[in-house]
Motif scaffolding. Structure first.
Motif, PDB file in Angstrom:
ATOM      1  N   GLN A  88       2.463   1.738  -3.413  1.00 55.54           N
ATOM      2  CA  GLN A  88       1.501   2.280  -4.365  1.00 55.54           C
ATOM      3  C   GLN A  88       1.262   3.760  -4.113  1.00 55.54           C
ATOM      4  O   GLN A  88       1.155   4.549  -5.056  1.00 55.54           O
ATOM      5  CB  GLN A  88       0.177   1.519  -4.270  1.00 55.54           C
ATOM      6  CG  GLN A  88      -0.869   1.978  -5.280  1.00 55.54           C
ATOM      7  CD  GLN A  88      -0.392   1.842  -6.716  1.00 55.54           C
ATOM      8  OE1 GLN A  88       0.031   0.776  -7.137  1.00 55.54           O
ATOM      9  NE2 GLN A  88      -0.440   2.929  -7.472  1.00 55.54           N
ATOM     10  N   ARG A  89       1.195   4.158  -2.855  1.00 57.56           N
ATOM     11  CA  ARG A  89       0.998   5.567  -2.544  1.00 57.56           C
ATOM     12  C   ARG A  89       2.185   6.396  -3.041  1.00 57.56           C
ATOM     13  O   ARG A  89       2.008   7.502  -3.573  1.00 57.56           O
ATOM     14  CB  ARG A  89       0.818   5.741  -1.022  1.00 57.56           C
ATOM     15  CG  ARG A  89       0.641   7.189  -0.556  1.00 57.56           C
ATOM     16  CD  ARG A  89      -0.474   7.906  -1.284  1.00 57.56           C
ATOM     17  NE  ARG A  89      -1.779   7.310  -1.049  1.00 57.56           N
ATOM     18  CZ  ARG A  89      -2.589   7.669  -0.073  1.00 57.56           C
ATOM     19  NH1 ARG A  89      -2.238   8.608   0.786  1.00 57.56           N
ATOM     20  NH2 ARG A  89      -3.757   7.102   0.059  1.00 57.56           N
ATOM     21  N   GLN A  90       3.386   5.868  -2.894  1.00 58.44           N
ATOM     22  CA  GLN A  90       4.572   6.580  -3.381  1.00 58.44           C
ATOM     23  C   GLN A  90       4.510   6.743  -4.896  1.00 58.44           C
ATOM     24  O   GLN A  90       4.838   7.805  -5.434  1.00 58.44           O
ATOM     25  CB  GLN A  90       5.842   5.839  -2.973  1.00 58.44           C
ATOM     26  CG  GLN A  90       7.113   6.639  -3.242  1.00 58.44           C
ATOM     27  CD  GLN A  90       8.339   5.930  -2.692  1.00 58.44           C
ATOM     28  OE1 GLN A  90       8.611   4.789  -3.038  1.00 58.44           O
ATOM     29  NE2 GLN A  90       9.068   6.606  -1.815  1.00 58.44           N
ATOM     30  N   GLN A  91       4.061   5.706  -5.608  1.00 51.59           N
ATOM     31  CA  GLN A  91       3.923   5.805  -7.066  1.00 51.59           C
ATOM     32  C   GLN A  91       2.841   6.813  -7.444  1.00 51.59           C
ATOM     33  O   GLN A  91       2.980   7.537  -8.440  1.00 51.59           O
ATOM     34  CB  GLN A  91       3.602   4.423  -7.649  1.00 51.59           C
ATOM     35  CG  GLN A  91       4.748   3.425  -7.565  1.00 51.59           C
ATOM     36  CD  GLN A  91       6.015   3.932  -8.236  1.00 51.59           C
ATOM     37  OE1 GLN A  91       5.982   4.347  -9.403  1.00 51.59           O
ATOM     38  NE2 GLN A  91       7.120   3.914  -7.514  1.00 51.59           N
ATOM     39  N   ASP A  92       1.772   6.860  -6.663  1.00 55.85           N
ATOM     40  CA  ASP A  92       0.714   7.844  -6.928  1.00 55.85           C
ATOM     41  C   ASP A  92       1.254   9.269  -6.773  1.00 55.85           C
ATOM     42  O   ASP A  92       0.927  10.156  -7.575  1.00 55.85           O
ATOM     43  CB  ASP A  92      -0.452   7.632  -5.964  1.00 55.85           C
ATOM     44  CG  ASP A  92      -1.201   6.325  -6.225  1.00 55.85           C
ATOM     45  OD1 ASP A  92      -1.032   5.745  -7.312  1.00 55.85           O
ATOM     46  OD2 ASP A  92      -1.944   5.882  -5.316  1.00 55.85           O
ATOM     47  N   ILE A  93       2.062   9.486  -5.743  1.00 57.37           N
ATOM     48  CA  ILE A  93       2.658  10.812  -5.540  1.00 57.37           C
ATOM     49  C   ILE A  93       3.545  11.174  -6.729  1.00 57.37           C
ATOM     50  O   ILE A  93       3.503  12.306  -7.239  1.00 57.37           O
ATOM     51  CB  ILE A  93       3.470  10.846  -4.231  1.00 57.37           C
ATOM     52  CG1 ILE A  93       2.550  10.648  -3.022  1.00 57.37           C
ATOM     53  CG2 ILE A  93       4.233  12.164  -4.101  1.00 57.37           C
ATOM     54  CD1 ILE A  93       3.294  10.432  -1.715  1.00 57.37           C
ATOM     55  N   LEU A 101      -3.166  13.760   0.481  1.00 60.95           N
ATOM     56  CA  LEU A 101      -2.310  13.725   1.663  1.00 60.95           C
ATOM     57  C   LEU A 101      -2.058  15.144   2.154  1.00 60.95           C
ATOM     58  O   LEU A 101      -2.369  16.118   1.465  1.00 60.95           O
ATOM     59  CB  LEU A 101      -0.956  13.074   1.334  1.00 60.95           C
ATOM     60  CG  LEU A 101      -0.922  11.572   1.036  1.00 60.95           C
ATOM     61  CD1 LEU A 101       0.473  11.174   0.582  1.00 60.95           C
ATOM     62  CD2 LEU A 101      -1.314  10.770   2.273  1.00 60.95           C
ATOM     63  N   TYR A 127       7.389  10.466   2.417  1.00 57.58           N
ATOM     64  CA  TYR A 127       7.871   9.577   1.369  1.00 57.58           C
ATOM     65  C   TYR A 127       9.102  10.131   0.651  1.00 57.58           C
ATOM     66  O   TYR A 127       9.970   9.374   0.203  1.00 57.58           O
ATOM     67  CB  TYR A 127       6.768   9.336   0.336  1.00 57.58           C
ATOM     68  CG  TYR A 127       5.644   8.462   0.832  1.00 57.58           C
ATOM     69  CD1 TYR A 127       5.733   7.079   0.767  1.00 57.58           C
ATOM     70  CD2 TYR A 127       4.482   9.028   1.374  1.00 57.58           C
ATOM     71  CE1 TYR A 127       4.699   6.265   1.220  1.00 57.58           C
ATOM     72  CE2 TYR A 127       3.446   8.218   1.826  1.00 57.58           C
ATOM     73  CZ  TYR A 127       3.561   6.841   1.748  1.00 57.58           C
ATOM     74  OH  TYR A 127       2.538   6.035   2.203  1.00 57.58           O
ATOM     75  N   VAL A 141      -3.158  14.324  -4.318  1.00 63.98           N
ATOM     76  CA  VAL A 141      -2.964  12.911  -4.005  1.00 63.98           C
ATOM     77  C   VAL A 141      -3.700  12.501  -2.738  1.00 63.98           C
ATOM     78  O   VAL A 141      -3.734  11.319  -2.375  1.00 63.98           O
ATOM     79  CB  VAL A 141      -1.451  12.587  -3.896  1.00 63.98           C
ATOM     80  CG1 VAL A 141      -0.910  12.957  -2.540  1.00 63.98           C
ATOM     81  CG2 VAL A 141      -1.165  11.126  -4.247  1.00 63.98           C
ATOM     82  N   GLU A 163       0.825  -1.209   0.000  1.00 65.11           N
ATOM     83  CA  GLU A 163       0.000   0.000   0.000  1.00 65.11           C
ATOM     84  C   GLU A 163       0.861   1.261   0.000  1.00 65.11           C
ATOM     85  O   GLU A 163       0.569   2.228  -0.716  1.00 65.11           O
ATOM     86  CB  GLU A 163      -0.922   0.013   1.229  1.00 65.11           C
ATOM     87  CG  GLU A 163      -1.980  -1.073   1.228  1.00 65.11           C
ATOM     88  CD  GLU A 163      -1.442  -2.437   1.659  1.00 65.11           C
ATOM     89  OE1 GLU A 163      -0.259  -2.508   2.104  1.00 65.11           O
ATOM     90  OE2 GLU A 163      -2.182  -3.428   1.559  1.00 65.11           O
ATOM     91  N   ALA A 164       1.936   1.245   0.775  1.00 66.27           N
ATOM     92  CA  ALA A 164       2.826   2.410   0.829  1.00 66.27           C
ATOM     93  C   ALA A 164       3.572   2.582  -0.486  1.00 66.27           C
ATOM     94  O   ALA A 164       3.783   3.708  -0.953  1.00 66.27           O
ATOM     95  CB  ALA A 164       3.810   2.263   1.986  1.00 66.27           C
TER      96      ALA A 164
END
Length: 220
Positions: free
Chosen positions: A26-31, A58, A66, A56, A23-24
């Motif tokens: 994926q969140r980094q890729q989204d950012i 956040l 991140y 994003v 999950e983290a």
């Protein structure tokens, strides 16, 4: 020029954190995806962490968890862009005439990835300003790209050592044309065929540097 991979600066010791959970990650890729789009639209100086964080979902502190800093986020975006080029290029860099054909193919492919082309055009121009965090990245990238293109021209044209400077000048011209075409294409995509124009310039320079191999007589 948004194209083949060249050697790039080593990652800063204060690089992005390595997420542990899926999950983290994926969140980094989204950012990264949102940051790439934001930097391409606004440039580094005008893009804010607040906007990126809001898009994003956040807080700014969440984004910095991140990526530590805005400059680190920019470096990570550029590295992601390079990674995509490396994947397109394959495990082995082509040589000589094959590498020059690769430049034409890259111009053709770039017409299908407007976001990456805009990112490169905006940040490369912006990087000439004082203390820009991407300045070293683009300086090193151009140094490597000039060397690759000049080597390919020397190999394709079988130039002797005393004509090496001609290949260097021709390499500068090819890079300048490709970068300039990207700006024209971003402003008027229906009026600019980047691949056809790149092919014309490369073909003309080959005929100039080695008429016995690539000139009209050789073609006939």
């Amino acid at each position: 020029m948004s194209n083949q991979s060249v050697s790039r600066p080593a990652r800063s010791p204060a690089g992005p954190r390595t997420p542990r959970s899926p999950e983290a990650r994926q969140r980094q890729q989204d950012i990264l995806a949102i940051a790439m789009d934001t930097f391409a639209a606004r440039g580094y100086n005008n893009a804010s962490l607040a906007e990126i964080a809001d898009r994003v979902g956040l807080t700014q502190a969440g984004v910095l968890h991140y990526f530590r800093s805005k400059a680190t986020l920019l470096t990570s975006v550029l590295e992601l862009r390079d990674q995509r080029d490396i994947e397109q290029l394959g495990p082995d860099r082509p040589q000589g005439l094959d590498f020059l054909r690769h430049l034409v193919n890259t111009a053709l492919r770039n017409a299908e990835r407007e976001g990456i082309v805009r990112l490169y055009a905006v940040l490369s121009a912006e990087s000439v300003t004082d203390d820009h965090p991407a300045q070293d990245y683009f300086r090193d990238r151009y140094d490597g790209l000039r060397a690759f293109v000049a080597d390919a021209l020397r190999e394709a044209c079988e130039l002797p050592a005393d004509r090496a400077e001609s290949a260097d000048n021709a390499a500068n011209a090819i890079i300048a044309v490709m970068d300039g075409l990207q700006v024209q294409w971003l402003l008027a995509p229906q009026s600019v065929d980047m691949a056809a124009s790149t092919d014309l310039v490369v073909t003309s320079l080959l005929a100039t540097l080695a008429p016995q191999r690539f000139g009209p007589a050789a073609a006939g």
